[in-house]
Write a protein that holds these residues in place. Structure first.
Motif, PDB file in Angstrom:
ATOM      1  N   THR A  27      33.974 -31.452 -17.479  1.00 45.25           N
ATOM      2  CA  THR A  27      33.156 -32.636 -17.180  1.00 45.25           C
ATOM      3  C   THR A  27      32.571 -33.217 -18.468  1.00 45.25           C
ATOM      4  O   THR A  27      31.366 -33.163 -18.692  1.00 45.25           O
ATOM      5  N   LEU A  45      25.022 -40.383 -13.526  1.00 44.82           N
ATOM      6  CA  LEU A  45      26.343 -40.681 -14.070  1.00 44.82           C
ATOM      7  C   LEU A  45      27.233 -41.339 -13.024  1.00 44.82           C
ATOM      8  O   LEU A  45      27.930 -42.321 -13.311  1.00 44.82           O
ATOM      9  N   LYS A  46      27.188 -40.826 -11.804  1.00 49.69           N
ATOM     10  CA  LYS A  46      28.013 -41.397 -10.724  1.00 49.69           C
ATOM     11  C   LYS A  46      27.574 -42.821 -10.404  1.00 49.69           C
ATOM     12  O   LYS A  46      28.414 -43.720 -10.211  1.00 49.69           O
ATOM     13  N   SER A  78      24.140 -35.373 -20.567  1.00 51.41           N
ATOM     14  CA  SER A  78      23.163 -34.280 -20.646  1.00 51.41           C
ATOM     15  C   SER A  78      22.735 -34.030 -22.080  1.00 51.41           C
ATOM     16  O   SER A  78      21.542 -33.835 -22.366  1.00 51.41           O
ATOM     17  N   VAL A  92      21.426 -35.521 -13.591  1.00 47.84           N
ATOM     18  CA  VAL A  92      22.408 -36.143 -14.487  1.00 47.84           C
ATOM     19  C   VAL A  92      23.665 -36.553 -13.720  1.00 47.84           C
ATOM     20  O   VAL A  92      24.204 -37.643 -13.924  1.00 47.84           O
ATOM     21  N   LYS A  93      24.119 -35.699 -12.833  1.00 52.77           N
ATOM     22  CA  LYS A  93      25.339 -35.996 -12.077  1.00 52.77           C
ATOM     23  C   LYS A  93      25.162 -37.248 -11.229  1.00 52.77           C
ATOM     24  O   LYS A  93      26.069 -38.079 -11.126  1.00 52.77           O
ATOM     25  N   THR A  94      23.997 -37.397 -10.632  1.00 49.25           N
ATOM     26  CA  THR A  94      23.725 -38.571  -9.800  1.00 49.25           C
ATOM     27  C   THR A  94      23.673 -39.833 -10.651  1.00 49.25           C
ATOM     28  O   THR A  94      24.273 -40.864 -10.305  1.00 49.25           O
ATOM     29  N   GLY A 100      32.753 -40.494 -15.175  1.00 50.88           N
ATOM     30  CA  GLY A 100      31.821 -39.609 -14.498  1.00 50.88           C
ATOM     31  C   GLY A 100      32.500 -38.500 -13.709  1.00 50.88           C
ATOM     32  O   GLY A 100      31.831 -37.666 -13.093  1.00 50.88           O
ATOM     33  N   GLN A 101      33.816 -38.474 -13.723  1.00 48.50           N
ATOM     34  CA  GLN A 101      34.562 -37.510 -12.911  1.00 48.50           C
ATOM     35  C   GLN A 101      35.025 -36.312 -13.737  1.00 48.50           C
ATOM     36  O   GLN A 101      35.102 -36.370 -14.960  1.00 48.50           O
ATOM     37  N   THR A 155      36.361 -37.857 -23.426  1.00 42.82           N
ATOM     38  CA  THR A 155      36.225 -38.414 -22.083  1.00 42.82           C
ATOM     39  C   THR A 155      37.183 -39.580 -21.886  1.00 42.82           C
ATOM     40  O   THR A 155      37.257 -40.494 -22.717  1.00 42.82           O
ATOM     41  N   LEU A 192      29.674 -35.842 -18.059  1.00 41.07           N
ATOM     42  CA  LEU A 192      28.428 -35.199 -17.656  1.00 41.07           C
ATOM     43  C   LEU A 192      27.790 -34.475 -18.835  1.00 41.07           C
ATOM     44  O   LEU A 192      26.576 -34.560 -19.053  1.00 41.07           O
ATOM     45  N   ASP A 193      28.624 -33.768 -19.603  1.00 38.23           N
ATOM     46  CA  ASP A 193      28.113 -33.044 -20.770  1.00 38.23           C
ATOM     47  C   ASP A 193      27.531 -34.010 -21.807  1.00 38.23           C
ATOM     48  O   ASP A 193      26.508 -33.712 -22.440  1.00 38.23           O
TER      49      ASP A 193
END
Length: 474
Positions: free
Chosen positions: A252, A449-450, A259, A445-447, A239-240, A226, A255-256
């Protein structure tokens, strides 16, 4: 006579070359005289008795210099004190900084003498020291801000007895996280207790009752490749989406990673093995106590964790015979996202260490650098490792440390240690903790992370030192 002269010349050359720093001739000084020099050193965690022999030897070699040593235990208070004292033109001559602070704090420091070259530094110390401690100034010139005594890293502590009972064909953890997940199914024992597990697989998944939760998550980010910041280090981008994977879809890794980490703490996850009741949130030991009681098969930590576990086992054994044996403790290299046997250059573990630097406010910078050069030479670095068991940062000491049955793992890992510079480590850690907590509270998770990325970006000044310096540092 010729042999004696040659030997004397060889000794002088060695003294000049240790750590790449040339020792300057010192003026004649006596304690109590007008030109007597007094240095103050601030450090975290290490008791004075560890440094006393080194400081006494330094004083003998430099009789006109006295060194006062002061130890601190609370990182937050330590950092606040240093910042406030230096702002007032006071504070120590030498103080130990965490490696993640150097980029943020380098303008508070006096760089090493110009006689110390990048080439000699790289030849002496492992790569992570170069990445953390050499920073280009605003004209693009390399400046060296510290000589490290040690480089500590995250490794995997495991219960050797459990592995021998459940996975005897290997008897130790595997090299990858995906293989470790399969081990957890064999190691964990579920029951109907409040804790849900008679034996949990690994202490991961939460941020409130795991001591090194944030560092484990950062390690996963590093292992997955990352990119934490953009090329100019002006914005966080972990986070992108970062490129396209082999299936033609956005890659991603951030994200991974989030998670994967939180999956160990979510009851709905296939990898669920840790919860709030397995470790006391308010305890200083947290998962260390859980491991010592035999309630979890694996935990992650730095080199000093071995002695912490051993002490906790002895404490528990006095009132509870079910504590594990000290001989059950074993250490393995931290598992990797990518298989080290199949992928070259992707191994990573998080580096964490305090390294000595000279304050810009010091009235005796030459003597201060002389002290740093002395305590980090080969002999004193070896002595420090023997006293603390922390792995040496010097390349010429790695080979003699890697075979230690407990601490050798940490010596092996210094070669692929990595780090992430931070503008405000305390606030960064709060952001990481909130990300993890939100996912455990079922926020997507996406939320999470952002929102965490936004928190980090709010800590990076658009026109401050952090992005300006890093723009010319690569």
């Amino acid at each position: 006579m010729l042999k004696k002269i040659i030997a004397q010349i060889a000794i002088l050359i060695l003294l000049f070359s240790i750590s790449g720093c040339q020792k300057k001739e010192q003026p004649s000084k006596k304690v109590g005289s007008a030109n007597f020099t007094e240095l103050t050193v601030y450090n975290m965690f290490d008791n004075e008795d560890i440094f006393e022999p080194m400081l006494q030897a330094f004083k003998s070699a430099n009789p006109g210099i006295k060194v006062n040593y002061r130890k601190f235990n609370d990182v937050d208070e330590y950092r606040d004190l240093i910042v406030n004292e230096l702002a007032e033109g006071q504070g120590p001559d030498v103080f130990f900084l965490h490696n993640s602070w150097f980029l943020m704090d380098h303008k508070k420091l006096m760089p090493a003498p110009t006689s110390v070259t990048r080439e000699s530094f790289e030849a002496t110390y492992v790569d992570i020291a170069t990445k953390d401690l050499i920073i280009k100034d605003e004209t693009g010139i390399d400046q060296i801000y510290s000589f490290p005594l040690y480089i500590d890293t995250l490794a995997l502590y495991y219960n050797k007895k459990y592995y021998n009972e459940k996975i005897p064909e290997r008897g130790k953890p595997p090299r990858t996280w995906s293989e470790l997940e399969e081990d957890i199914f064999k190691l964990k024992k579920e029951d109907n207790s409040f804790e849900r597990f008679k034996v949990a697989g690994i202490a991961m998944g939460r941020a409130d009752n795991i001591l090194r939760a944030k560092e484990i998550f950062l390690t996963l980010l590093l292992q997955s490749g990352t990119k934490f910041y953009d090329e100019k280090y002006g914005r966080a981008i972990f986070g992108q989406a970062q490129g396209i994977n082999s299936f033609g879809k956005p890659n991603t890794p951030g994200l991974d990673s989030l998670s994967m980490y939180t999956g160990y703490g979510l009851p709905t996850s296939r990898n669920y093995t840790w919860n709030l009741f397995l470790s006391d949130v308010n305890s200083a030991e947290q998962e260390v106590d859980t491991f010592a009681r035999g309630k979890v098969a694996m935990i992650l930590g730095y080199s000093y964790l071995y002695e912490d576990i051993a002490r906790q086992i002895n404490t528990i054994a006095k009132r509870n015979p079910s504590a594990i044996e000290v001989t059950d403790i074993a250490v393995a290299e931290i598992p990797q996202v990518f298989n080290p046997e199949e992928s070259v250059g992707n191994m990573a573990t998080l580096a964490s260490y305090f390294s000595p630097a000279v304050a810009r406010t010091s009235e005796h910078p030459n003597e201060a650098w002389l002290l740093i050069n002395f305590i980090t030479n080969q002999e004193n670095s070896r002595y420090y490792n023997q006293k603390t068991k922390r792995p040496a940062a010097r390349r010429d000491l790695i080979e003699e440390q890697v075979n230690d049955p407990i601490y050798g793992v940490f010596a092996k890992q210094v070669g692929y240690a990595q780090s992430i510079p931070m503008t405000n480590p305390i606030k960064y850690n709060e952001a990481f903790e909130e990300m993890i907590n939100k996912v455990i509270a079922t926020v997507p998770v996406k939320t999470a992370l952002k929102e965490g990325e936004d928190q980090i970006n709010a800590l990076i000044p658009t026109d401050g030192v952090f992005p300006k310096v890093k723009e010319v540092t690569k």
